[in-house]
Structures are given as C-alpha cells and as structure tokens.
Design an enzyme around this catalytic site. Structure first.
Site, PDB file in Angstrom:
ATOM      1  N   ASP A 218      23.461  17.954  29.087  1.00  0.00           N
ATOM      2  CA  ASP A 218      22.108  17.579  28.710  1.00  0.00           C
ATOM      3  C   ASP A 218      22.119  16.036  28.072  1.00  0.00           C
ATOM      4  O   ASP A 218      21.101  15.583  27.420  1.00  0.00           O
ATOM      5  CB  ASP A 218      21.518  18.596  27.689  1.00  0.00           C
ATOM      6  CG  ASP A 218      21.089  19.834  27.988  1.00  0.00           C
ATOM      7  OD1 ASP A 218      20.980  19.882  29.211  1.00  0.00           O
ATOM      8  OD2 ASP A 218      20.912  20.554  27.298  1.00  0.00           O
TER       9      ASP A 218
ATOM     10  N   ASP B 138      25.192  31.466  18.352  1.00  0.00           N
ATOM     11  CA  ASP B 138      26.392  32.530  18.849  1.00  0.00           C
ATOM     12  C   ASP B 138      26.265  33.664  17.806  1.00  0.00           C
ATOM     13  O   ASP B 138      26.608  34.718  18.066  1.00  0.00           O
ATOM     14  CB  ASP B 138      27.425  31.480  18.461  1.00  0.00           C
ATOM     15  CG  ASP B 138      27.730  30.720  17.161  1.00  0.00           C
ATOM     16  OD1 ASP B 138      26.683  30.641  16.452  1.00  0.00           O
ATOM     17  OD2 ASP B 138      28.709  29.975  16.910  1.00  0.00           O
TER      18      ASP B 138
END
Length: 477
Positions: A86, A234
């Site tokens: 990105d 996460d």
C-alpha cells in the site's frame, strides 16, 4: 500529608496491586503447568501455503523481507508469496524490482497493489486472503527476517483440524544496541516466554501477534475475516476465532527475529497503537466473551488481558500524586515508612520477578540492568499511553500509524511524529518528580525517596530521550 492525600495515595496503590498480582499469576502458571506437546511432523502431502507481506512505506526493509520470504524452505509449487503493498513512496519501486528478480527464478511471488489504503493493514490482509491460493496463510511484517525453516516448523500442529493458528516467538535483531532496545527486548521476552506460554499451557485464550504466525484460511474466513474497526486487528481476529471454537498453538522454541524501534518516538507510536487498539478490542469483544458459555478462568484472563492497558492512567496518576505530595511534604506529615515500603513491594517487586524470569528464560546477559531499564521505560511511556487509552475509551477513530523502521542499511530517514502535548506533560512531570525527591530528602523523609525516585528517573530518562532525534541516514548517491 493530609488525610485526603493519604487516602488517595493508598487508593492508587490498591488499584495498582491487581496488575502486579496478575503478572505473578501468569508467572505461576508458566512454572506450574506442564508444557504442552503438539505434532512435530506433517503427515501426508504438503499443503499450499500463502506468505503475506503487508507493507506500507518500508523502503529500508522491503528488500530484506522479500528476500527472506523467497528463501523459505518449501516446495516452489506449494508456495505463494503476496507482497501486499500500500506504499506511497519508493518502497513500491524497490518491491517491484525484487519481485521481478525472484519471479524470474521460479518463485511464485506477486506484487499486489490496491486502489486505496482502506482498512490499512487489516484491509490489505483481507484483500490478500480473497485472492490467495493457500490453505494456510503465513503473515510476516516488513521488519521480520524469517528463518528458512519457518513454514515447516509451524505447519505440523495444523494436523489437528481444530487448530486455527500457530504463533511463533519473536526474537530480536540487535537487542543490545541501546538501553531502548534492551528494555523493549525484555518486554517482548516476557510477553512471549511467560504470557503466551502460560496462557497456552493453561488452555486460556491468547492472541496472534500480527506477524510470525500462520493461520488456517478456513479459520480466518469462519471467524469473520480481518476487520479494521480496531488498531489491533490481530487481537480482534484472534479472540473472534477462539470464541468460534478454534484452538491456537504457541511454539516458543520457534523464533523469528525482528527489528526493534530505535528511537523513543518510534516506540511510542508502536506502543500507542497497541494500547489504543487493545482498549478498542476490549470494548468490542468483552460483552461477547462474557455472554458466551466459557470457563470463568478464560473470561477472567481475557478481561485482564484486554483491559490491562488501564494500568497506564493509574501509573500516570500515581506519578502526579507523588510529585504533588513530595512538594507539599512537611516534617512530621509524611506517610509512615511501612506504607512506602508497601508501595515498593506492590508496585515493583511483581514486575521485577516477572521480567527477571523472562530474561532468565531467554538467557539475557546483565539482567539486573535490563530489568531497571524496562521499569524506567514502562514508567516513561505513561503519558503517551494514557492518551492512547483515552482515545480507545472514547471510541475515537485513529489512522493506523506504522512504526518507523531503519533496517540494516537505511536509505530513508523516517521522522516519527508525536503530539506536543504529551511530550510537554512528561517533561513537566519529570521536573516536578525530581523536585519532589530533592524536597523529601532535604526534609529528612528518606522513606519517600526510593519510590518517588523511581518515577522521577523514568520520566527524566524518557524526557531526555524524547529530545534526541536520531541522525538521518545517508542517502546513497
């Protein structure tokens, strides 16, 4: 000290005591519970594995992580590597060049670009999952250097169809470079060698750490996939997966080295993201955890884990209280020596034992110095991490701020930005705490000096470090 001040001081100690007690409980679980055994070999044909490298503006380390991923010891026809890029800087050109290099040598590697950075890291991983060919997904952040045998080390426990993720331990590149890296290394040693291992041995929930772990693709999809409504995607996915019935495995003997932030500002960015995201995850997940039919031990430990960052506002309040009472102290009006002794015991001894055990397990040298450095860094981070807790509690949406990385041969000088308010508040507290120590010593109140001095040293050291700007690396010509 007035009666109100004494009551407030004792109340703060009472609120801080459970955090130390929780550390001791994890240490007890780590020592008393037997190690768990998992399969060490994979039976049957090797499955397809996708290695995901989510990156954003990682010019200093992108080539290193791509090279390490492409050298993983796994059959080329069973391996797919996704560079989920990105980036908005020269990282993209560097990545593209290395992808072409390895693709020409028969490695199944793809350079994946998105139209926007929507969802940040979670969005990049979700995009990668949607186009991946692997049955299993190995996630590696850009600052990690995986050993060649990592896939073969993490794969065997997946022979149990109920295993949804396998996490390796983090090791450190140059852990002894500075006091900052030594302190961070000990933090992470304690997190993996004690917290993760204790929770795993006791059958409690623990989290995938965002890197150096492998997921079963079916688990990711069944748990709802990667979501970007917290800064710790996460932790969020880990709890959702375990609530859905998947089992996690931790392999402490599998170590993956990674870079440690080299400046205090970089540490603050990383720790603030983890802190704010942890509180966001608590707000999102705890109601569901407590509604679900789970053993109380799992519910209590999940709560202690997810709300643990609340300790930072408490220690900041304690720092302010110590500074105020130190300046207002008068002969004959201090707290009894026994109270100061209790403060040291409750607020420091559990953490000394916790970090000491972690350093001993990891065989770190000069452990006493490392423990002191870790305690001082933890205190010195109190101001920015308190702001992070408040942002998490307030539901404020904050962009995912990457941790600046230097690499072995840096070509880009990343400047870690930090808001001026927290930095100025920390300096003011450092000055006030040092003055409080001097005032207590001059008034003949020696019992107040050790505890106040510990806080003063932490805030003073962090204030000094925050004023330093790491030198810009030379850009090769």
């Amino acid at each position: 000290m007035s009666e109100i001040g004494q009551v407030a001081y004792l109340a703060l100690l009472a609120l801080l005591a459970p955090f130390g007690a929780h550390r001791l409980r994890l240490l007890w679980l780590r020592v008393r519970r037997p190690a768990r055994t998992e399969a060490r070999t994979w039976r049957g044909p090797l499955p397809m594995v996708t290695v995901q490298l989510p990156v954003f503006n990682e010019a200093n380390v992108i080539e290193r992580v791509i090279d390490a991923a492409c050298r993983l010891d796994y059959p080329a026809d069973r391996l797919e590597i996704q560079v989920l890029d990105d980036s908005e800087d020269e990282t993209t050109q560097l990545a593209s060049r290395r992808v072409r290099f390895w693709h020409a040598r028969g490695v199944g590697i793809r350079h994946v670009r998105r139209a926007s950075r929507e969802g940040f890291k979670a969005g990049a991983l979700a995009h990668g999952v949607a186009t991946s060919r692997g049955d299993f997904l190995l996630v590696l952040d850009a600052d990690f250097v995986p050993p060649a045998g990592l896939i073969r080390d993490l794969l065997p426990p997946f022979g149990d169809p109920e295993v949804g993720a396998v996490q390796a331990a983090w090791e450190h590149l140059s852990p002894d470079a500075t006091w900052l890296t030594r302190a961070q290394a000990l933090f992470l040693d304690a997190h993996f060698a004690i917290e993760h291992e204790a929770r795993y041995r006791a059958g409690l929930f623990f989290n995938f750490n965002g890197s150096a772990g492998m997921w079963r693709k079916d688990c990711v999809e069944a748990a709802g996939g990667w979501q970007s409504d917290t800064l710790t995607e996460d932790v969020d996915l880990s709890y959702r997966a375990q609530l859905a019935g998947w089992r996690f495995v931790y392999r402490d003997n599998v170590r993956v080295p990674a870079e440690l932030p080299s400046s205090l500002r970089a540490v603050e960015i990383q720790q603030s993201r983890w802190t704010q995201g942890g509180i966001q995850s608590a707000r999102k997940l705890l109601p569901r955890i407590w509604r679900q039919r789970l053993p109380m031990a799992i519910k209590f430990e999940a709560t202690a884990h997810l709300v643990g960052h609340v300790v930072h506002p408490l220690t900041l309040t304690m720092a302010a209280a110590l500074a105020a009472t130190g300046w207002l102290a008068r002969p004959g009006f201090g707290l009894p020596s026994s109270v100061h002794a209790a403060a040291v015991l409750l607020a420091t001894v559990p953490f000394v034992l916790f970090y000491g055990a972690a350093g001993s397990i990891r065989k770190r040298r000069r452990l006493g110095r490392r423990i002191v450095e870790a305690l001082l860094l933890g205190l010195g981070l109190g101001v920015p991490l308190t702001f992070a807790v408040l942002r998490g509690c307030g539901g404020r949406e904050t962009p995912f701020a990457r941790t600046p990385k230097r690499g072995f041969a840096p070509t880009v000088a990343y400047r870690a930005r930090l808001a001026g308010g927290p930095a100025l508040l920390r300096v003011a507290l450092a000055v006030a705490l040092v003055g409080a120590v001097v005032n207590a010593a001059l008034l003949g109140l020696p019992a107040a000096v050790p505890f106040t001095g510990l806080f003063a040293a932490g805030y003073a050291l962090a204030s000094r470090e925050s004023l330093r700007m790491p030198p810009a690396p030379a850009i090769p010509g």
